[in-house]
Motif scaffolding. Structure first.
Motif, mmCIF file in Angstrom:
data_model
loop_
_atom_site.group_PDB
_atom_site.id
_atom_site.type_symbol
_atom_site.label_atom_id
_atom_site.label_comp_id
_atom_site.label_asym_id
_atom_site.label_seq_id
_atom_site.Cartn_x
_atom_site.Cartn_y
_atom_site.Cartn_z
ATOM 1 N N LEU A 192 -0.759 11.507 -5.955
ATOM 2 C CA LEU A 192 0.661 11.494 -5.608
ATOM 3 C C LEU A 192 0.801 11.840 -4.129
ATOM 4 O O LEU A 192 0.251 12.845 -3.668
ATOM 5 N N VAL A 193 1.547 11.029 -3.408
ATOM 6 C CA VAL A 193 1.729 11.249 -1.981
ATOM 7 C C VAL A 193 3.157 10.891 -1.604
ATOM 8 O O VAL A 193 3.784 10.045 -2.254
ATOM 9 N N GLN A 194 3.675 11.549 -0.592
ATOM 10 C CA GLN A 194 5.025 11.228 -0.111
ATOM 11 C C GLN A 194 4.987 9.974 0.754
ATOM 12 O O GLN A 194 3.961 9.632 1.354
ATOM 13 N N ALA A 195 6.102 9.305 0.831
ATOM 14 C CA ALA A 195 6.224 8.128 1.683
ATOM 15 C C ALA A 195 5.820 8.490 3.111
ATOM 16 O O ALA A 195 6.185 9.550 3.621
ATOM 17 N N GLY A 196 5.046 7.593 3.716
ATOM 18 C CA GLY A 196 4.528 7.842 5.044
ATOM 19 C C GLY A 196 3.155 8.480 5.058
ATOM 20 O O GLY A 196 2.514 8.544 6.119
ATOM 21 N N GLY A 197 2.701 8.931 3.910
ATOM 22 C CA GLY A 197 1.408 9.588 3.813
ATOM 23 C C GLY A 197 0.258 8.610 3.684
ATOM 24 O O GLY A 197 0.446 7.382 3.730
ATOM 25 N N SER A 198 -0.926 9.178 3.484
ATOM 26 C CA SER A 198 -2.144 8.364 3.425
ATOM 27 C C SER A 198 -3.007 8.770 2.234
ATOM 28 O O SER A 198 -2.963 9.923 1.780
ATOM 29 N N ARG B 37 -1.483 -1.614 7.689
ATOM 30 C CA ARG B 37 -1.395 -0.292 7.052
ATOM 31 C C ARG B 37 -2.644 0.062 6.252
ATOM 32 O O ARG B 37 -3.038 1.213 6.205
ATOM 33 N N PHE B 38 -3.231 -0.931 5.610
ATOM 34 C CA PHE B 38 -4.411 -0.720 4.764
ATOM 35 C C PHE B 38 -5.640 -1.299 5.446
ATOM 36 O O PHE B 38 -5.565 -2.324 6.138
ATOM 37 N N GLN C 157 -8.577 2.367 2.772
ATOM 38 C CA GLN C 157 -7.795 3.361 3.500
ATOM 39 C C GLN C 157 -6.350 2.885 3.536
ATOM 40 O O GLN C 157 -6.076 1.784 4.029
ATOM 41 N N MET C 158 -5.458 3.716 3.026
ATOM 42 C CA MET C 158 -4.058 3.332 2.926
ATOM 43 C C MET C 158 -3.215 4.303 3.745
ATOM 44 O O MET C 158 -3.177 5.501 3.451
ATOM 45 N N ASN C 159 -2.583 3.790 4.765
ATOM 46 C CA ASN C 159 -1.719 4.586 5.637
ATOM 47 C C ASN C 159 -0.276 4.129 5.512
ATOM 48 O O ASN C 159 0.001 3.027 5.032
ATOM 49 N N SER C 160 0.625 4.957 5.970
ATOM 50 C CA SER C 160 2.062 4.633 5.951
ATOM 51 C C SER C 160 2.487 4.137 4.572
ATOM 52 O O SER C 160 3.162 3.123 4.440
ATOM 53 N N GLU D 174 6.906 1.256 -2.784
ATOM 54 C CA GLU D 174 6.523 -0.034 -3.371
ATOM 55 C C GLU D 174 5.008 -0.215 -3.462
ATOM 56 O O GLU D 174 4.534 -1.178 -4.061
ATOM 57 N N ASP D 175 4.243 0.708 -2.881
ATOM 58 C CA ASP D 175 2.779 0.666 -3.022
ATOM 59 C C ASP D 175 2.315 1.345 -4.320
ATOM 60 O O ASP D 175 1.122 1.323 -4.632
#
Length: 124
Positions: free
Chosen positions: A11-17, A67-68, A82-85, A89-90
């Motif tokens: 679980l991550v907040q929007a904008g996280g990685s 982003r990825f 690697q998933m950034n930002s 919807e991801d």
């Protein structure tokens, strides 16, 4: 035959990685092009990213470009995403997959081996 096991979801907040890993068993990992797919609740599994067997070429769906990043380490028999930002919807279950054929990287039907998936949830 190849067995795949994903890890790194959460679980991550929007904008996280997040960084997903997919560890493969077997001695022939380096022969296989690899892909990442995801499936959101109520939706079909969709292509996210793929790489050739050497890692020399990579492919992305438009929504994750910039982003990825997909990469692989053939010595460790592991492919990464690697998933950034990250955005809400991801959210979905992320699967890695290996293909034997020379067919499309974007088509789930071209992949022969699948992991069990790892859940990624992005909160707004």
């Amino acid at each position: 035959q190849v067995q795949l096991a994903e890890s790194g979801g959460g679980l991550v907040q929007a904008g996280g990685s997040l960084r997903l890993s997919c560890a493969a068993s077997g001695r022939t990992f380096s022969y296989y092009p690899m892909g990442w797919f995801r499936q959101a609740p109520g939706k079909e599994r969709e292509f996210v990213a793929a790489t050739t067997s050497s890692g020399g070429s990579t492919y992305y769906t438009d929504s994750v470009k910039g982003r990825f990043t997909i990469s692989r380490d053939n010595v460790k028999s592991t492919v990464y995403l690697q998933m950034n930002s990250l955005q809400p919807e991801d959210t979905g279950v992320y699967y890695c997959a290996a293909k034997r054929s020379s067919g499309s990287f974007f088509d789930t039907r071209q992949y022969d081996y699948w992991g069990q998936g790892t859940q990624v949830t992005v909160s707004s």
